[in-house]
Each structure stands twice: as structure tokens, then as C-alpha cells.
Design a protein around this motif. Sequence first.
Motif, PDB file in Angstrom:
ATOM      1  N   PRO A 139     -10.577 -19.337  24.348  1.00 29.98           N
ATOM      2  CA  PRO A 139     -10.132 -18.544  23.192  1.00 29.98           C
ATOM      3  C   PRO A 139     -11.055 -18.750  21.991  1.00 29.98           C
ATOM      4  CG  PRO A 139      -8.274 -19.638  24.237  1.00 29.98           C
ATOM      5  CD  PRO A 139      -9.509 -20.215  24.872  1.00 29.98           C
ATOM      6  N   ILE A 140     -11.220 -17.687  21.211  1.00 30.61           N
ATOM      7  CA  ILE A 140     -12.101 -17.749  20.048  1.00 30.61           C
ATOM      8  C   ILE A 140     -11.341 -17.351  18.785  1.00 30.61           C
ATOM      9  CG2 ILE A 140     -14.224 -17.360  21.344  1.00 30.61           C
ATOM     10  CD1 ILE A 140     -14.090 -14.403  20.509  1.00 30.61           C
ATOM     11  N   PHE A 141     -11.757 -17.922  17.684  1.00 29.03           N
ATOM     12  CA  PHE A 141     -11.187 -17.652  16.365  1.00 29.03           C
ATOM     13  C   PHE A 141     -12.064 -16.608  15.693  1.00 29.03           C
ATOM     14  CE2 PHE A 141     -10.873 -18.887  11.760  1.00 29.03           C
ATOM     15  CZ  PHE A 141      -9.517 -18.613  11.584  1.00 29.03           C
ATOM     16  N   THR A 142     -11.492 -15.416  15.465  1.00 29.15           N
ATOM     17  CA  THR A 142     -12.272 -14.316  14.891  1.00 29.15           C
ATOM     18  C   THR A 142     -11.536 -13.795  13.658  1.00 29.15           C
ATOM     19  OG1 THR A 142     -11.185 -12.691  16.340  1.00 29.15           O
ATOM     20  CG2 THR A 142     -13.228 -13.697  17.126  1.00 29.15           C
ATOM     21  N   PRO A 143     -11.704 -14.451  12.533  1.00 28.90           N
ATOM     22  CA  PRO A 143     -10.905 -14.132  11.344  1.00 28.90           C
ATOM     23  C   PRO A 143     -11.245 -12.775  10.736  1.00 28.90           C
ATOM     24  CG  PRO A 143     -12.653 -15.683  10.802  1.00 28.90           C
ATOM     25  CD  PRO A 143     -12.668 -15.534  12.287  1.00 28.90           C
ATOM     26  N   ALA A 144     -10.324 -12.299   9.921  1.00 33.13           N
ATOM     27  CA  ALA A 144     -10.532 -11.051   9.185  1.00 33.13           C
ATOM     28  C   ALA A 144     -10.043 -11.252   7.764  1.00 33.13           C
ATOM     29  CB  ALA A 144      -9.791  -9.897   9.850  1.00 33.13           C
ATOM     30  N   TYR A 145     -10.660 -10.526   6.856  1.00 25.85           N
ATOM     31  CA  TYR A 145     -10.232 -10.550   5.453  1.00 25.85           C
ATOM     32  C   TYR A 145      -9.096  -9.555   5.293  1.00 25.85           C
ATOM     33  CZ  TYR A 145     -10.290 -10.241   0.378  1.00 25.85           C
ATOM     34  OH  TYR A 145      -9.928 -10.253  -0.938  1.00 25.85           O
ATOM     35  N   PHE A 179     -16.894 -17.160  10.200  1.00 23.09           N
ATOM     36  CA  PHE A 179     -16.205 -18.355   9.736  1.00 23.09           C
ATOM     37  C   PHE A 179     -16.769 -18.844   8.407  1.00 23.09           C
ATOM     38  CE2 PHE A 179     -15.584 -23.018   9.708  1.00 23.09           C
ATOM     39  CZ  PHE A 179     -14.191 -23.040   9.740  1.00 23.09           C
ATOM     40  N   GLU A 180     -18.061 -18.655   8.201  1.00 24.85           N
ATOM     41  CA  GLU A 180     -18.676 -19.100   6.951  1.00 24.85           C
ATOM     42  C   GLU A 180     -18.064 -18.398   5.740  1.00 24.85           C
ATOM     43  OE1 GLU A 180     -21.010 -20.132  10.321  1.00 24.85           O
ATOM     44  OE2 GLU A 180     -20.276 -18.145   9.675  1.00 24.85           O
ATOM     45  N   LEU A 205     -14.056 -18.444   1.078  1.00 27.00           N
ATOM     46  CA  LEU A 205     -12.798 -17.953   0.511  1.00 27.00           C
ATOM     47  C   LEU A 205     -11.806 -19.070   0.215  1.00 27.00           C
ATOM     48  CD1 LEU A 205     -12.192 -14.815   2.777  1.00 27.00           C
ATOM     49  CD2 LEU A 205     -12.561 -14.787   0.308  1.00 27.00           C
ATOM     50  N   VAL A 206     -11.701 -20.052   1.121  1.00 27.43           N
ATOM     51  CA  VAL A 206     -10.612 -21.037   0.995  1.00 27.43           C
ATOM     52  C   VAL A 206     -11.103 -22.484   0.953  1.00 27.43           C
ATOM     53  CG1 VAL A 206      -8.981 -19.481   2.110  1.00 27.43           C
ATOM     54  CG2 VAL A 206     -10.202 -21.170   3.499  1.00 27.43           C
ATOM     55  N   GLY A 207     -12.397 -22.718   1.149  1.00 25.74           N
ATOM     56  CA  GLY A 207     -12.915 -24.079   1.187  1.00 25.74           C
ATOM     57  C   GLY A 207     -13.031 -24.583   2.607  1.00 25.74           C
ATOM     58  N   ALA A 208     -13.927 -25.535   2.819  1.00 24.57           N
ATOM     59  CA  ALA A 208     -14.252 -26.009   4.166  1.00 24.57           C
ATOM     60  C   ALA A 208     -13.066 -26.661   4.860  1.00 24.57           C
ATOM     61  CB  ALA A 208     -15.436 -26.978   4.102  1.00 24.57           C
ATOM     62  N   GLU A 209     -12.327 -27.495   4.145  1.00 28.82           N
ATOM     63  CA  GLU A 209     -11.215 -28.224   4.768  1.00 28.82           C
ATOM     64  C   GLU A 209     -10.113 -27.269   5.211  1.00 28.82           C
ATOM     65  OE1 GLU A 209      -8.079 -31.879   3.765  1.00 28.82           O
ATOM     66  OE2 GLU A 209      -9.711 -31.405   2.384  1.00 28.82           O
ATOM     67  N   THR A 210      -9.749 -26.343   4.340  1.00 27.35           N
ATOM     68  CA  THR A 210      -8.697 -25.395   4.694  1.00 27.35           C
ATOM     69  C   THR A 210      -9.153 -24.453   5.793  1.00 27.35           C
ATOM     70  OG1 THR A 210      -7.723 -25.490   2.486  1.00 27.35           O
ATOM     71  CG2 THR A 210      -7.220 -23.553   3.815  1.00 27.35           C
ATOM     72  N   ALA A 211     -10.411 -24.031   5.739  1.00 26.76           N
ATOM     73  CA  ALA A 211     -10.943 -23.144   6.773  1.00 26.76           C
ATOM     74  C   ALA A 211     -10.864 -23.803   8.142  1.00 26.76           C
ATOM     75  CB  ALA A 211     -12.380 -22.757   6.451  1.00 26.76           C
ATOM     76  N   GLU A 212     -11.238 -25.066   8.216  1.00 25.44           N
ATOM     77  CA  GLU A 212     -11.173 -25.777   9.492  1.00 25.44           C
ATOM     78  C   GLU A 212      -9.730 -25.939   9.953  1.00 25.44           C
ATOM     79  OE1 GLU A 212     -11.796 -27.097  12.926  1.00 25.44           O
ATOM     80  OE2 GLU A 212     -13.513 -26.492  11.688  1.00 25.44           O
ATOM     81  N   ALA A 213      -8.809 -26.188   9.002  1.00 25.05           N
ATOM     82  CA  ALA A 213      -7.397 -26.304   9.352  1.00 25.05           C
ATOM     83  C   ALA A 213      -6.849 -24.981   9.877  1.00 25.05           C
ATOM     84  CB  ALA A 213      -6.594 -26.770   8.140  1.00 25.05           C
ATOM     85  N   SER A 236      -4.730 -22.428  14.362  1.00 24.52           N
ATOM     86  CA  SER A 236      -4.578 -21.151  15.062  1.00 24.52           C
ATOM     87  C   SER A 236      -4.882 -21.297  16.545  1.00 24.52           C
ATOM     88  CB  SER A 236      -5.502 -20.102  14.441  1.00 24.52           C
ATOM     89  OG  SER A 236      -5.157 -19.835  13.106  1.00 24.52           O
ATOM     90  N   LEU A 237      -5.959 -21.990  16.871  1.00 22.22           N
ATOM     91  CA  LEU A 237      -6.317 -22.181  18.279  1.00 22.22           C
ATOM     92  C   LEU A 237      -5.282 -23.027  19.012  1.00 22.22           C
ATOM     93  CD1 LEU A 237     -10.166 -22.717  17.845  1.00 22.22           C
ATOM     94  CD2 LEU A 237      -9.061 -20.787  19.007  1.00 22.22           C
ATOM     95  N   ARG A 238      -4.730 -24.018  18.328  1.00 28.23           N
ATOM     96  CA  ARG A 238      -3.709 -24.868  18.963  1.00 28.23           C
ATOM     97  C   ARG A 238      -2.439 -24.068  19.237  1.00 28.23           C
ATOM     98  NH1 ARG A 238       0.297 -28.289  16.727  1.00 28.23           N
ATOM     99  NH2 ARG A 238      -0.578 -28.077  14.632  1.00 28.23           N
TER     100      ARG A 238
END
Length: 282
Positions: free
Chosen positions: A139-145, A158-159, A164-172, A177-179
Amino acid sequence: MSDELPGFTFLTAGKVRDLYAPEGHDDLLLLVANDRVSAFDQVLSRPIPGRAALLTRLTRWWFAQLADVPNHLADADVAVPEAVADRAMLVRRLRMHPVECVVRGYVTGSGYAEYRRTGSISGLPLPEGLQDGDRLPEPIFTPAYKAELGAHDENIPFETVVDLVGAETAEALRSTSLRIFAEASAIADAKGVILADTKFEFGDDAEGGLVLADEVLTPDSSRFWDAAAYASGRRGVGFDKQIVRDWLAAHWDGEGAAPDLPDEVVQRTADRYRELVELLTA
């Protein structure tokens, strides 16, 4: 037209749900789903009977299955009006993140169209030669605005989420989502259902904790496929609003207002929603 609810102040109407504030509770909101259905960023003129109650029931069921994931349901002494109780959720106010957290286990829909053009989805390169409906290696994480009402959501790398939200929140957002997708896929698989893709929304609570919000793993926010049909080579036999999308794609050029759905499409969609809820929650 929105309901008038005693003890609640109407705030705004979205595509398929309305938002209210319970009087005297600044930290809470009431989300009230309706039977409207949207497709291709339009709210269609004909509702799907029973849709709101079915999707609310399924969202609550998923929250219970995913008990290790904090969600926005509120445990508060606020009476929800009986007239909307089966399609309403009393929730905590959150600071919502402007990102649709899309996870794809299979390549199809707009993701497949983007892959055909670019060989990637949301900036993620994918193997060559994938066909519509193929299962991805993982599975892949493919975000949208998240766009304004009436506009198209925009797939982003992902960049951009980091910006938009900062590195820590983006990784969370990505890891959570993947979990959730992995847990939900296993649950659906055991019921003979494939979770092809889905989208999540998250916000932060008053303490800054990440909270799963809005509808979750419903036929409106996800693609659910019949596993037996897929195994026999019939891809895309689903329990979601693809019936609506397919009919519109065949009968509408995307210009102006979408045409009215015929009775047969409305009934088939309602039946498939109900079938999915019964399959999963049995």
C-alpha cells in the motif's frame, strides 16, 4: 435543506453532511449526514435512500474495530435529537489538517489515470506495466490537498505535506494512515471484501494529539471490491458509489450540472451500500 434541531445551532452545509454546534458546549460539534451523494465534485440532485444512516452506522463500527486509534467521537452528556440520531455523530472539535490522507492498495480510478500519464501517483514512482485494478506491491500513501467546496482535490507529493503541516505531523499522518489501512484491509479480507483504496482525515485535539475524524472506511470514502469476483477475473465489482461514477461517465461530459440519476442506478447503489454494511458488520 438542513434540519432545524432544538438545542443546536446550524453552522454550515457540506457536500453530504451538515454541521451544528450544541448550545453551551464550545468544544463539541454535531455532524449530521444526509442522503445526498456527490461524484466528480458535484452534489447530485437525487439522493440515495438510507445512505446517511448506513454510512454513519458503518463509521461507528469501524471506530470500534480500530479502538487503538484515537477518534473524534465525543463521550458527553448531550442529547442528540431523535429525528437525526441514526445519521448523526457528536464529536470533539479539532484543528483539522488540510490533507486528504489517501492510501491505495490497488491502482485504479484517478490514481490509475495519473499513473498512465506520469508513471507515478503523488510523486511516488510505480512499477511499469500496471493495469487498471492491479494490486500494488505494498500500500502507498498518496495525499491530496483538500480543495474548497466544488473544486477538485489536488494530489500532492509527501514533501508538500511536510510544507503544509511540518515534518513530524506529516510522518504521523503517513504512518497512521498506512497502519489503519493494513488493519482495515485484514478485517475486510476476512469478510470476503477487498479494500482497494480509501481516504482519511485527521485533526489535532486540544493537547496536540492526532485524531481520526469524519467518516471512516465507508463506500463514499473508499473502494470496496468483491473478493470472489476479483479472484475470478471480474475486477471492480464493488460495494461503493462506482455505480454512480460509471453511469455519469457514460451519460455526461462533465459540463454544467450533472444529469439526474435514473431510478435503477439509485436503487442499485442503495442496495450495494446496504450489502457492504451487512457483510462487514455481521
